[in-house]
Design a protein around this motif. Structure first.
Motif, short mmCIF file in Angstrom:
data_model
loop_
_atom_site.label_atom_id
_atom_site.label_comp_id
_atom_site.label_asym_id
_atom_site.label_seq_id
_atom_site.Cartn_x
_atom_site.Cartn_y
_atom_site.Cartn_z
N HIS A 114 -43.93 -18.29 22.94
CA HIS A 114 -45.02 -17.34 22.79
C HIS A 114 -46.00 -17.90 21.76
N GLU B 192 -44.39 -5.99 29.76
CA GLU B 192 -44.07 -6.18 28.33
C GLU B 192 -45.15 -5.55 27.47
N GLU B 193 -46.39 -5.55 27.98
CA GLU B 193 -47.50 -5.03 27.19
C GLU B 193 -47.57 -3.51 27.18
N HIS C 97 -43.98 -12.90 30.01
CA HIS C 97 -44.66 -11.90 30.84
C HIS C 97 -46.03 -12.41 31.29
N HIS D 185 -40.92 -8.60 21.58
CA HIS D 185 -40.96 -9.50 22.73
C HIS D 185 -39.79 -9.18 23.66
N ASP E 120 -51.17 -15.02 25.74
CA ASP E 120 -50.11 -14.07 25.40
C ASP E 120 -49.35 -13.69 26.66
N GLY E 121 -48.15 -14.26 26.81
CA GLY E 121 -47.36 -14.03 28.02
C GLY E 121 -47.37 -15.25 28.93
#
Ligand SMILES: [Zn+2]
Length: 407
Positions: free
Chosen positions: A185, A122-123, A77, A355, A88-89
């Motif tokens: 990730h 995703e977050e 993401h 995830h 992150d992503g």
């Protein structure tokens, strides 16, 4: 072997970090201006890599390879948590892009195909895994209709109108097209760093079981009600949480975690004995028998407290997901790739965080690779991974994909 280009991986990640830059991290909520710009930039990079890339009606991105035969789907993401980290992503998106580039540039392997996916939200700014669930066909239009940004109160439909993506059809996975799904990730914990390891091969994404604990006592005056006769719901709740914390280490798994994320006392005034108390409690583990055991113990502890206490306690399980198991054959491919590039510096481990791969695993054999998080920090602007570890992870990721596509 398809060799990645380290400087290209790092420079793409650093460019992505300029969209919504905040201190050494990013603030790039889903469908914010910088998020929209980052998505458009990434589509440009996919096209430059020779993929046929587009953004769909829920802001998912898919870059399709023209290579013949079954392909690997890879990605992650692009949006961030609020005021959070740069990796992150984006790390997983850039790894997927680099794997596609490295393979297409390698004379021996250029016939192999990778599709690159970026899953929206995703977050969870608007909902729960809206992008990946849309892609696997588990998202109704009605859920998009009711999705609202938690921070800005803007509806998802309105937010999708800004870049003009609102009316577009939503892309759906064609499972027959793919041999596997790979997601990379940052670890977001400190297991790898504390053991001096470089690569985590994920065995399963943990299940999350959520509970509501409620206690009913008697609201009364804090000065005139003797200790002997009061029925303090707050105190009873805290006693129960203490009992859980004392008992669970005796029966939990090696990586079980439990959290009381919220405690609410009613009426919550300094001179009133709480008449009601409520806590939201959560368990995470990758092993169903462990979850069942802890669930049984929770019920027993509540019963025991009810039997001897002056308040009425109740336990309600709000939700219980199942662990998403990663494919054994793909884990073995990641093991081999890691062993070849960094002998003895890998481990298998569950993912304590959710995830997109947990949803993709419902349609395809799925795998996840972790790289170390410095200090185990994530969801914070100081989140980081060394350049050396970022580059190593990208190469291992690419090697494993080549291995699977050739197998
Ligand atoms: Zn993430």
């Amino acid at each position: 072997m398809a060799d990645i280009r380290p400087e290209r991986v790092l420079s793409d990640l650093r460019t992505l970090a300029t969209f919504g830059a905040y201190k050494s991290g990013v603030h790039r909520p889903t469908l914010s201006e910088p998020d929209i710009a980052a998505r458009e930039w990434f589509v440009g990079r996919l096209c430059a890599a020779g993929l046929d890339a587009s953004i769909d009606g829920i802001a998912n991105i898919l870059g399709k390879s023209a290579a013949p035969g079954r392909k690997v789907l890879a990605g992650s993401h692009l949006e961030s948590q609020n005021y959070a980290g740069w990796l992150d992503g984006p790390l997983g998106c850039v790894y997927a892009l680099e794997a596609a580039r490295a393979i297409s540039e390698d004379p021996v392997n250029r016939h192999l195909g990778i599709d690159v996916a970026v899953f929206c939200d995703e977050e969870g700014h608007f909902g729960s895994f809206l992008g990946s669930r849309s892609f696997i066909g588990l998202l109704e239009e009605s859920e998009i209709d009711s999705a609202v940004n938690r921070a800005t109160a803007m509806s998802m439909r309105e937010a999708l109108k800004v870049p003009g993506w609102c009316g577009r059809p939503r892309l759906r996975i064609d499972p027959a097209r793919y041999a596997a799904f790979f997601e990379a990730h940052i670890e977001q914990g400190d297991v790898l760093e504390s053991l001096g390891l470089k690569i985590g091969v994920v065995t399963a994404i943990v299940a999350i079981w959520q509970y509501r604990l409620t206690v009913e006592g008697e609201q009364n005056h804090a000065g005139t009600t003797s200790m002997a006769r009061r029925r303090d719901a707050g105190l009873e709740l805290v006693r129960l949480l203490g009992a859980i914390d004392a008992r669970f280490p005796e029966i939990c798994g090696p990586r079980t975690v439990w959290t009381t994320g919220s405690i609410d006392l009613n009426p919550g005034e300094k001179s009133i004995i709480p008449g009601k108390a409520e806590a939201l409690f959560q368990l995470r583990d990758a092993d169903p028998p462990v979850l069942d055991r802890l669930d049984g113990e929770l019920n027993a502890l509540v019963q025991r407290a009810n039997a001897k206490g002056r308040c009425r306690l109740a336990l309600e399980r709000i939700s219980a997901s199942t662990p998403a198991l990663m494919d054994e054959r793909l884990q073995a491919a990641l093991d081999r790739a890691a062993e070849a590039r960094a002998p003895g510096r890998r481990t298998r481990m569950p993912s304590g965080a959710g995830h997109d791969a947990q949803w993709l695993a419902r349609k395809l054999p799925a795998a996840m690779l972790f790289v170390p998080s410095i200090g185990g920090i994530s969801h914070h602007w100081s989140e980081n991974t060394s350049d050396e570890d970022i580059v190593l992870g990208a190469q291992v990721f690419t090697d494993a994909i080549v291995d699977v596509l050739k197998g």
